[in-house]
Design an enzyme around this catalytic site. Structure first.
Site, PDB file in Angstrom:
ATOM      1  N   HIS A 217       0.810  -1.213   0.000  1.00 38.85           N
ATOM      2  CA  HIS A 217       0.000   0.000   0.000  1.00 38.85           C
ATOM      3  C   HIS A 217       0.837   1.254   0.000  1.00 38.85           C
ATOM      4  O   HIS A 217       0.398   2.294  -0.458  1.00 38.85           O
ATOM      5  CB  HIS A 217      -0.935  -0.017   1.194  1.00 38.85           C
ATOM      6  CG  HIS A 217      -2.220  -0.642   0.813  1.00 38.85           C
ATOM      7  ND1 HIS A 217      -3.068  -1.217   1.693  1.00 38.85           N
ATOM      8  CD2 HIS A 217      -2.782  -0.784  -0.401  1.00 38.85           C
ATOM      9  CE1 HIS A 217      -4.103  -1.685   1.046  1.00 38.85           C
ATOM     10  NE2 HIS A 217      -3.950  -1.448  -0.218  1.00 38.85           N
ATOM     11  N   CYS A 529       2.979  -3.138 -32.407  1.00 40.47           N
ATOM     12  CA  CYS A 529       4.171  -2.668 -31.700  1.00 40.47           C
ATOM     13  C   CYS A 529       5.294  -2.276 -32.653  1.00 40.47           C
ATOM     14  O   CYS A 529       6.365  -1.874 -32.223  1.00 40.47           O
ATOM     15  CB  CYS A 529       4.656  -3.712 -30.697  1.00 40.47           C
ATOM     16  SG  CYS A 529       5.212  -5.231 -31.482  1.00 40.47           S
TER      17      CYS A 529
HETATM   18  C1  PEP Z   1       8.565  -5.523 -35.714  1.00 42.15           C
HETATM   19  O1  PEP Z   1       9.069  -6.353 -36.468  1.00 42.15           O
HETATM   20  O2  PEP Z   1       7.689  -4.727 -36.061  1.00 42.15           O
HETATM   21  C2  PEP Z   1       9.008  -5.421 -34.304  1.00 42.15           C
HETATM   22  C3  PEP Z   1       8.391  -4.675 -33.446  1.00 42.15           C
HETATM   23  O3  PEP Z   1      10.101  -6.144 -33.945  1.00 42.15           O
HETATM   24  P1  PEP Z   1      11.611  -5.738 -34.283  1.00 42.15           P
HETATM   25  O4  PEP Z   1      11.591  -4.353 -34.879  1.00 42.15           O
HETATM   26  O5  PEP Z   1      12.357  -5.810 -33.001  1.00 42.15           O
HETATM   27  O6  PEP Z   1      12.003  -6.807 -35.238  1.00 42.15           O
END
Ligand code: PEP
Ligand code: MG
Length: 599
Positions: A217, A529
């Site tokens: 907490h 990502c």
């Molecule tokens: C991708 O390929 O989009 C990714 C996020 O991985 P990296 O750039 O590390 O290959």
């Protein structure tokens, strides 16, 4: 005592008392750096105010039969005093923090628990002193909790200690002079939520505690009340002298005692930078990222190493969408040991807690770290890369999974598999994970039994078969960098084909549509990502495609958020429908420019 009443992820803290002995250490001296757990982000610079708990109770203390009634009265008096203090704190909490309210309510329930008081009274009637009876009763429950395998339950042990110390403190008439902490950094074995609220009125700058995991907490409340805090520095109250100048870096989990003028300047600059950044985009950091028509878009950060977590926290990332764990290999120049890896993963997971952290298994090969690749490859991008290498060296893979599992005790870690192109690879990876889980069971070590395992969609095969992968994975993450490279057969590192390598190509966009639909069909989370997620022209496109999780470099996060806040999901979806008829990348850009004026 009904343990199930201990609801939120509580812990620690007890009534502290001023520790006159701690003033004996000199308030000035050589610079010293102490390392703990980063509990709440921010930098605090000030003098130390030391508290100690003086909690040891001789459990064998007995009372004569003539004093039993007095002991019972003392016990009732102590309960009243603790309840009174909790009541005062609850008034303050009501004005400041719903988290604090919940904690205080839980503590109040624990103190009011008739089973607990009956049991203590029975011990007193058998001739045990009030202090010892309280200690025995609470310690019994603590032992039972410590025996459980459930990490969350085990973390509740600190709540038990907190309440025990408060009652014993009240029995000893210990009071805490919160005003003495004016304009200082509180250093304590533990700090109660009540204390934190009272200290808040005296302009306390930050906290350093000896105990308290990130579930504690202290941490939850420090984050809620915006106090920089570092916890888990075992003997902080002895290592830090009363009134010493100290710096608390709640981003990295370090405390600097007696900083040199240079160190002070360094941290003042860091503090100023954090302030400036917060002011500039400050309103955005706290703001929920929602489109104008109310669609929630989660913004996470991509990080390569623990040092990058500071930046993610400063920008208000809601988690880490990608940890490129192979960066660690470049740091060490070799495969780190299991323990070295545990420390690395744990550091990131603890600093980000309670937010999720997605650790990608080593993406070795291709243009990245190549140690362990058996021989020269003519075509490394199409060779033994990512999952292919991991299955080829399942010893290294299993070691990494063991480390990730061991670091997963707080349940905010997910594991991501790179370069997947067949279902067999996922099945083989799952077998390695199962073997690692068995090993940890045998070793008697705790880990998150429900650790989510995700598949990276970065090969055309995985994109085209996304429905099959969505069925066997817990989540999907689209790596647009590689997806574009493999879909367009254009090496992402080769300047000669740089004009071909473009994630806005309609072929890549069609694959994104397939992945999103597959994820939806199987109710799986899907994030992007790759670099496309942070591209200034892509926010509306990705939102329109139905992506609701973007993971970007921390420095881009607030700019992406600014765009999310300005766009309407309905309009983005309309734009994506228009994009459906594009046959070339330049047509895609044209539609984007017409619909999104800034692109
Ligand atoms: C991708 O390929 O989009 C990714 C996020 O991985 P990296 O750039 O590390 O290959
Ligand atoms: Mg990739």
């Amino acid at each position: 005592m009904r343990l199930r009443q201990v609801q939120p992820s509580l812990s620690c803290l007890q009534v502290g008392s001023m520790n006159p002995d701690s003033t004996s250490a000199p308030a000035s001296g050589e610079e010293r750096v102490l390392r703990g757990v980063a509990a709440a982000p921010g930098i605090a610079i000030g003098r130390a105010f030391i508290l100690d708990h003086g909690s040891s109770v001789r459990e064998s203390v007995t009372v004569s039969v003539h004093h039993v009634a007095d002991e019972i009265a003392r016990f009732h008096g102590a309960l009243e005093a603790v309840l009174e203090a909790l009541h005062r704190a609850s008034d303050l909490a009501a004005r400041q923090s719903t988290t604090a309210m919940a904690i205080i309510e839980t503590y109040t329930m624990m103190v009011r628990d008739p089973t607990m008081s009956d049991s203590v009274l029975q011990r007193i009637e058998r001739g045990v002193s009030a202090e010892a009876a309280v200690a025995q009763e609470f310690d019994m429950h603590k032992t039972a909790l410590l025996r459980t395998q459930n990490e969350l339950m085990r973390s509740r042990v600190q709540d038990i200690d907190t309440i025990k110390e408060q009652i014993i403190g009240a029995l000893r008439n210990r009071t805490l002079h919160h005003a003495a902490g004016y304009d200082s950094i509180v250093v304590a074995p533990n700090v109660t939520p009540q204390d934190m609220l009272l200290f808040q009125q005296t302009q306390t700058l930050g906290y350093v505690t000896e105990v308290g995991g990130i579930n504690s907490h202290t941490c939850i409340l420090a984050r809620d009340l915006n106090y920089p805090a570092v916890v888990g520095i075992g003997t902080a109250t002895q290592l830090i002298p009363q009134d010493a100048n100290i710096i608390v870096d709640g981003y990295s989990g370090t405390v600097v005692v007696h900083p040199t003028p240079e160190t002070l300047e360094h941290y003042r600059q860091k503090q100023i930078r954090a302030e400036e950044y917060r002011e500039k985009l400050g309103a955005l950091v706290q703001k929920e990222s929602t489109t104008t028509d109310g669609v929630r878009i989660q913004l996470l950060a991509n990080v390569d190493e623990p040092d990058h977590v500071d930046a993610a926290l400063m920008t208000g990332a809601e988690g880490i969408g990608l940890v490129r764990s192979e960066t660690m290999l470049m740091h060490f120049g070799r495969y780190p040991t299991e323990d070295e890896q545990v420390a690395w993963y744990r550091d990131i997971a603890e600093r980000m807690y309670p937010h999720p952290v997605t650790i990608r298994a080593f993406d070795v090969g291709g243009d990245k770290f190549r140690q362990g690749i058996p021989h020269h490859e003519e075509n490394p991008a199409l060779g033994l890369r990512g999952i292919r290498f991991l299955l080829h060296r399942s010893d290294l893979f299993e070691q990494q999974v063991l480390a990730i599992l061991r670091a997963s005790v707080h349940r905010n870690i997910r594991l991501l598999l790179p370069m997947i192109s067949t279902l067999e690879e996922v099945a083989a990876a799952r077998s390695v994970i199962a073997a690692a889980q068995q090993t940890l069971h045998r070793r008697g070590l705790p880990f998150d039994e429900q650790l989510a395992v995700g598949v990276m969609i970065e090969t055309p095969a995985s994109a085209m078969m996304a429905d099959a992968f969505a069925e066997v994975a817990d989540f999907l993450s689209i790596g647009t960098n590689d997806l574009a490279q493999y879909a367009l057969a254009a090496d992402r590192t080769n300047d000669m084909v740089a004009d071909l390598y473009d994630a806005f190509h309609p072929a890549v966009l069609r694959m994104l549509v397939m992945v999103v639909e597959s994820a939806r069909k199987f109710h799986r989370r899907v994030s992007v990502c790759g670099e496309l997620a942070g591209h200034a022209a892509a926010t509306e496109l990705l939102i329109g495609l139905g992506i609701s999780e973007l993971s970007v470099a921390p420095r881009l996060l607030l700019e992406v958020k600014q765009r999310v806040l300005a766009c309407s999901h309905a309009q983005c979806a309309q734009m994506v429908r228009e994009l459906g008829s594009c046959k070339t990348t330049s047509e895609v850009y044209h539609v984007l420019r017409t619909m999104v004026p800034t692109s």
